[in-house]
Write a protein that holds these residues in place. Sequence first.
Motif, mmCIF file in Angstrom:
data_model
loop_
_atom_site.group_PDB
_atom_site.id
_atom_site.type_symbol
_atom_site.label_atom_id
_atom_site.label_comp_id
_atom_site.label_asym_id
_atom_site.label_seq_id
_atom_site.Cartn_x
_atom_site.Cartn_y
_atom_site.Cartn_z
ATOM 1 N N PHE A 71 0.864 26.359 21.040
ATOM 2 C CA PHE A 71 2.036 25.846 21.755
ATOM 3 C C PHE A 71 1.987 24.315 21.781
ATOM 4 O O PHE A 71 1.049 23.739 22.345
ATOM 5 C CB PHE A 71 2.069 26.363 23.197
ATOM 6 N N PRO A 72 2.977 23.618 21.247
ATOM 7 C CA PRO A 72 2.999 22.154 21.339
ATOM 8 C C PRO A 72 3.516 21.698 22.703
ATOM 9 O O PRO A 72 4.583 21.092 22.833
ATOM 10 C CB PRO A 72 3.943 21.748 20.198
ATOM 11 N N SER A 73 2.755 21.983 23.725
ATOM 12 C CA SER A 73 3.194 21.777 25.111
ATOM 13 C C SER A 73 2.987 20.321 25.538
ATOM 14 O O SER A 73 2.208 20.018 26.446
ATOM 15 C CB SER A 73 2.452 22.736 26.049
ATOM 16 N N VAL A 74 3.703 19.432 24.884
ATOM 17 C CA VAL A 74 3.610 17.988 25.133
ATOM 18 C C VAL A 74 4.535 17.627 26.294
ATOM 19 O O VAL A 74 5.757 17.624 26.152
ATOM 20 C CB VAL A 74 3.987 17.194 23.866
ATOM 21 N N SER A 75 3.968 17.311 27.435
ATOM 22 C CA SER A 75 4.775 17.139 28.648
ATOM 23 C C SER A 75 5.588 15.854 28.655
ATOM 24 O O SER A 75 6.620 15.776 29.329
ATOM 25 C CB SER A 75 3.871 17.184 29.883
ATOM 26 N N THR A 76 5.146 14.842 27.951
ATOM 27 C CA THR A 76 5.823 13.553 28.032
ATOM 28 C C THR A 76 7.062 13.466 27.148
ATOM 29 O O THR A 76 7.864 12.558 27.301
ATOM 30 C CB THR A 76 4.847 12.420 27.644
ATOM 31 N N ASP A 77 7.228 14.427 26.219
ATOM 32 C CA ASP A 77 8.312 14.375 25.240
ATOM 33 C C ASP A 77 9.343 15.452 25.569
ATOM 34 O O ASP A 77 9.054 16.651 25.496
ATOM 35 C CB ASP A 77 7.722 14.592 23.840
ATOM 36 N N LYS A 84 10.249 20.346 25.831
ATOM 37 C CA LYS A 84 10.420 20.995 27.135
ATOM 38 C C LYS A 84 10.360 22.518 27.009
ATOM 39 O O LYS A 84 9.706 23.197 27.821
ATOM 40 C CB LYS A 84 11.756 20.564 27.752
ATOM 41 N N GLN A 85 11.009 23.079 25.999
ATOM 42 C CA GLN A 85 10.991 24.528 25.818
ATOM 43 C C GLN A 85 9.601 25.011 25.415
ATOM 44 O O GLN A 85 9.168 26.102 25.822
ATOM 45 C CB GLN A 85 12.001 24.939 24.755
ATOM 46 N N ASP A 86 8.862 24.212 24.662
ATOM 47 C CA ASP A 86 7.495 24.586 24.275
ATOM 48 C C ASP A 86 6.591 24.648 25.493
ATOM 49 O O ASP A 86 5.730 25.535 25.595
ATOM 50 C CB ASP A 86 6.937 23.580 23.264
ATOM 51 N N VAL A 87 6.771 23.701 26.419
ATOM 52 C CA VAL A 87 5.975 23.710 27.645
ATOM 53 C C VAL A 87 6.290 24.963 28.461
ATOM 54 O O VAL A 87 5.381 25.640 28.966
ATOM 55 C CB VAL A 87 6.234 22.435 28.476
ATOM 56 N N ASP A 130 -0.479 21.390 29.741
ATOM 57 C CA ASP A 130 0.204 20.393 28.921
ATOM 58 C C ASP A 130 -0.828 19.576 28.154
ATOM 59 O O ASP A 130 -2.007 19.517 28.523
ATOM 60 C CB ASP A 130 1.101 19.492 29.772
ATOM 61 N N VAL A 131 -0.359 18.949 27.071
ATOM 62 C CA VAL A 131 -1.250 18.185 26.208
ATOM 63 C C VAL A 131 -0.630 16.832 25.883
ATOM 64 O O VAL A 131 0.559 16.601 26.103
ATOM 65 C CB VAL A 131 -1.544 18.941 24.888
ATOM 66 N N GLN A 132 -1.465 15.960 25.337
ATOM 67 C CA GLN A 132 -1.016 14.653 24.877
ATOM 68 C C GLN A 132 -0.202 14.796 23.584
ATOM 69 O O GLN A 132 -0.361 15.773 22.839
ATOM 70 C CB GLN A 132 -2.235 13.772 24.594
ATOM 71 N N PRO A 154 -2.112 19.458 14.076
ATOM 72 C CA PRO A 154 -2.644 19.486 15.445
ATOM 73 C C PRO A 154 -2.378 20.775 16.203
ATOM 74 O O PRO A 154 -3.124 21.099 17.143
ATOM 75 C CB PRO A 154 -1.961 18.292 16.119
ATOM 76 N N PHE A 155 -1.322 21.504 15.832
ATOM 77 C CA PHE A 155 -1.008 22.739 16.547
ATOM 78 C C PHE A 155 -1.214 23.978 15.670
ATOM 79 O O PHE A 155 -0.646 25.029 15.915
ATOM 80 C CB PHE A 155 0.407 22.677 17.120
ATOM 81 N N ALA A 156 -2.057 23.805 14.662
ATOM 82 C CA ALA A 156 -2.511 24.928 13.836
ATOM 83 C C ALA A 156 -4.033 24.930 13.908
ATOM 84 O O ALA A 156 -4.700 24.343 13.050
ATOM 85 C CB ALA A 156 -2.025 24.783 12.398
ATOM 86 N N PRO A 157 -4.607 25.539 14.943
ATOM 87 C CA PRO A 157 -6.054 25.450 15.182
ATOM 88 C C PRO A 157 -6.873 25.888 13.969
ATOM 89 O O PRO A 157 -6.496 26.806 13.240
ATOM 90 C CB PRO A 157 -6.273 26.394 16.366
#
Length: 443
Positions: free
Chosen positions: A14-20, A24-27, A76-78, A90-93
């Motif tokens: 999940f690209p749960s980037v809170s600042t962007d 928002k939907q990913d978070v 959330d992540v940076q 970055p979002f493909a572990p």
Amino acid sequence: MTPELQELFTFLAFPSVSTDSKHKQDVLSCANWLIEKLSGMGLSTELHETPGHPIVIARNEHSPDKKTVLIYGHYDVQPADPLALWDTPPFAPEIRDGKIYARGATDNKGQMLAHILGIEKTLKEKGKLPVNIILLFEGEEEIGSPNLAPFLEKHKQDLACDIIAISDTGMVAPNTGTLGYGLRGIACAEVKITGPARDLHSGLFGGAVANPATAVAQLVASLHLPDGTVAIDGFYDEVRPLEDWEREMWAKVPGVKDEDFLEVTGSPALFGEPNYSSAERTWARPTAEVNGIGGGYQGEGSKTVLPAEAFVKLSLRLVPDQEPQVILQKLKTHLEKHCPPGVNIEVELGHDGKPYACDPHSDFGKAAQRALKATFPGEPMLIREGGSIPIVQAFQDILGTDTLLLGLALADAQIHSPNENFPIQNFEAGIRLNQALLEELAK
């Protein structure tokens, strides 16, 4: 791949980037995944909307004769930028050399999921937990947790607990149990310097008009003495001195000697406030740092202009008993006092968080040390953390509860940087640590 690692990979995707706002939907999707996971474990769950991103709450069935433990984490992540510096998306572990590479692997999804899976394992093995558990997971830690303190105030009674545990900090060396009992606070500001109405030809106007880029450089230089001491008036007035036992213990901590800092950072030399070791500077002394600076032409080659404006972004790390708002006002006064003539200055004060410290020798502190000893070889190390988790002091102020910081991050985890990573060994140890911790806290 184990089922536990498969779940971590799903969580990390999940690209749960809170600042962007684009994420928002990913978070939200990440928060809903947590709700589904926790509900599937038999916990009662709640998704609380906030003006920003949701807060996830989960509980077991509470008993009045058991201790209540609140476990906090953030999903959330940076941002992943700069993307070009990642070896893999970055979002493909991906696993390489025993480490999981992905944004959020260490900060904080890997550490947080280890607690969840430890609880799940205990429930499967024993049918119940030895304590009352409250899980509180937020989606805004990376932007300063703006909505968590109001949430704590509103739900103070529902969140009452005996102790709080967080794994969002570091361990001093591989396979070395580490209990953090303090965090530095933070106070941020951005300074904008303006001069002429537009960029000017540096030959026609240079020397006749003040240069905002030069003014910013002069302001930045004014923040420190040549030896690295912060030069802001009154900056050190409220700083709590180090205890003798702290200096003695920290001198024995592995992985944080001056040569270790050189190796981890790749710096040519160490530098900082005199008469303190690198560990003492980062754990128990305040700092003033430049996080970004700019102005004028940034492209290839030359463009001989005198820029119309320039800026600098600053963050100050604070220690007990410094008050962020007091320090920010001292910073503002300093900047305005030292602003060179011929330009205008605008100081915008940013987010802040209080420093935190508790007694590692309390009963709960001793229980945490026993859990660490049961999980890792050797005696646990007691440290303060150089980073900031602003909500920890809010937990103390609002809920009246201390927090145990049980870090699983290593110094080379690349947190907030490309190629963030988390050792599989630490992820698995975190699951065992949670099981031991709840047992010890129950006693």
